[in-house]
Design a protein around this motif. Structure first.
Motif, short mmCIF file in Angstrom:
data_model
loop_
_atom_site.label_atom_id
_atom_site.label_comp_id
_atom_site.label_asym_id
_atom_site.label_seq_id
_atom_site.Cartn_x
_atom_site.Cartn_y
_atom_site.Cartn_z
N ASN A 198 0.80 -1.22 0.00
CA ASN A 198 0.00 0.00 0.00
C ASN A 198 0.83 1.28 0.00
O ASN A 198 0.30 2.37 0.16
CB ASN A 198 -0.97 0.00 1.19
N TYR A 199 2.14 1.13 -0.16
CA TYR A 199 2.98 2.33 -0.14
C TYR A 199 4.10 2.15 -1.16
O TYR A 199 4.78 1.11 -1.16
CB TYR A 199 3.57 2.53 1.26
N ARG B 238 0.49 6.48 -2.12
CA ARG B 238 -0.15 5.46 -1.31
C ARG B 238 -1.29 4.84 -2.10
O ARG B 238 -1.75 5.40 -3.10
CB ARG B 238 -0.65 6.07 -0.01
N SER C 230 5.86 -1.51 -0.44
CA SER C 230 5.76 -2.05 0.91
C SER C 230 5.14 -3.42 0.85
O SER C 230 4.34 -3.72 -0.03
CB SER C 230 4.91 -1.14 1.78
N GLY C 231 5.49 -4.23 1.80
CA GLY C 231 4.91 -5.57 1.85
C GLY C 231 5.13 -6.15 3.22
O GLY C 231 5.86 -5.57 4.02
N THR C 232 4.55 -7.26 3.50
CA THR C 232 4.77 -7.91 4.79
C THR C 232 5.26 -9.32 4.54
O THR C 232 4.94 -9.95 3.55
CB THR C 232 3.47 -7.99 5.62
N ASN C 233 6.12 -9.75 5.41
CA ASN C 233 6.56 -11.13 5.33
C ASN C 233 6.95 -11.54 6.74
O ASN C 233 6.64 -10.86 7.70
CB ASN C 233 7.74 -11.27 4.35
N SER C 234 7.63 -12.63 6.86
CA SER C 234 7.97 -13.12 8.18
C SER C 234 8.84 -12.14 8.95
O SER C 234 8.92 -12.19 10.16
CB SER C 234 8.69 -14.46 8.07
N ALA C 235 9.49 -11.23 8.23
CA ALA C 235 10.34 -10.24 8.90
C ALA C 235 9.56 -8.99 9.24
O ALA C 235 10.14 -8.01 9.68
CB ALA C 235 11.53 -9.89 8.02
N GLY C 236 8.28 -9.01 9.04
CA GLY C 236 7.51 -7.81 9.36
C GLY C 236 7.38 -6.90 8.16
O GLY C 236 7.64 -7.27 7.03
N ASN C 237 6.99 -5.67 8.40
CA ASN C 237 6.81 -4.74 7.29
C ASN C 237 8.17 -4.41 6.67
O ASN C 237 9.14 -4.16 7.35
CB ASN C 237 6.17 -3.46 7.81
N LYS C 238 8.24 -4.38 5.39
CA LYS C 238 9.49 -4.07 4.72
C LYS C 238 9.22 -3.42 3.38
O LYS C 238 8.12 -3.52 2.84
CB LYS C 238 10.28 -5.35 4.49
N LEU C 239 10.22 -2.74 2.88
CA LEU C 239 10.18 -2.22 1.52
C LEU C 239 11.03 -3.12 0.65
O LEU C 239 12.15 -3.45 1.00
CB LEU C 239 10.75 -0.80 1.47
N PHE D 14 12.80 -3.29 -3.04
CA PHE D 14 13.23 -2.36 -4.06
C PHE D 14 13.34 -3.02 -5.43
O PHE D 14 13.65 -4.21 -5.54
CB PHE D 14 14.60 -1.78 -3.70
#
Lengths: 117, 114
Positions: free
Chosen positions: B31-32, B51, B93-102, B104
């Motif tokens: 979403n970002y 966004r 932006s996305g989510t994975n097992s490491a939490g929110n991340k960008l 590239f």
């Protein structure tokens, strides 16, 4: 405005030695700090994401044993590259957000360029 | 995990013309979408972001478009100047097992010919 200071800007270390880099947020509270590496001719790889009051989460291929991170308060984070070798060279960037949310702006530090001899 | 494809890898344009960079993403929950400009030897700097509640955003000669259905977003530099020559990176932006991340894209080298 929001600023992220990162130091040192450049560092050279001998193969097998370690080096520490620091990241300081000014003007906002860095509740979330992400450490990235930009290897030569490559894009940014996330090493780990550190959120205050949560465990530091490392991406695949990166471990705490190799890249220990400290995030003791809302303005400071540090990462060490232990036993650096040639494949560890590159530009290391810290990115800090003012909240843990995804949609907040990520402010990058100036980067630490690591050369390994 | 999330992948972000970015094209082209190199873009040569004449001064005064426009330059367009396209990126696609996989995670529909993203979403970002920020864009970074990186000059040689420097850190990347955020130049514009969008966004998911918007389809278009414009600021100082830059336009970003977002097509959520196609999972595609793009940067358009209007009236390019030599100072626009740099590497440009898109991110999502996305989510994975490491939490929110960008995540590239691989980057686009923009070269503006005077």
């Amino acid at each position: 405005g929001a600023l992220v200071y990162q130091y040192p800007r450049r560092t050279i270390c001998k193969s097998g030695t370690s080096m520490r880099m620091e990241c300081q947020a000014v003007g906002f509270q860095a509740t979330s700090v992400a450490w990235y590496r930009q290897s030569p001719q490559k894009t940014f790889e996330l090493i780990a994401l550190s959120t205050v009051n949560s465990a530091i989460k490392y991406e695949q291929n990166f471990t705490q044993e190799k890249f220990p991170i400290s995030h003791p308060n809302l303005s400071f984070s540090s990462m060490t590259v232990l036993n650096a070798y040639l494949e560890d060279r590159g530009l290391y960037l810290c990115g800090a957000r003012s909240t843990g949310g995804v949609a907040e702006t990520l402010y990058f530090g100036s980067g630490t360029r690591l050369t390994v001899l | 995990g999330e992948q972000v494809e970015q094209l082209p890898s190199i873009l040569r344009v004449q001064e005064g013309s426009s330059a367009s960079i396209n990126c696609t993403y996989e995670n529909s929950a993203s979403n970002y979408f920020p864009w970074y400009k990186q000059e040689p030897g420097e850190n990347p700097k955020l130049i514009i972001d969008i966004r998911s509640n918007m389809e278009r955003k414009q600021t100082q000669g830059l336009i970003v478009l977002l097509d959520k259905k196609a999972k595609r977003f793009s940067l358009h530099i209007t009236d390019t100047q030599p100072g626009d020559s740099a590497m440009y990176f898109c991110a999502a932006s996305g989510t994975n097992s490491a939490g929110n991340k960008l995540t590239f894209g691989i980057g686009t080298r923009v070269l503006v010919r005077p």
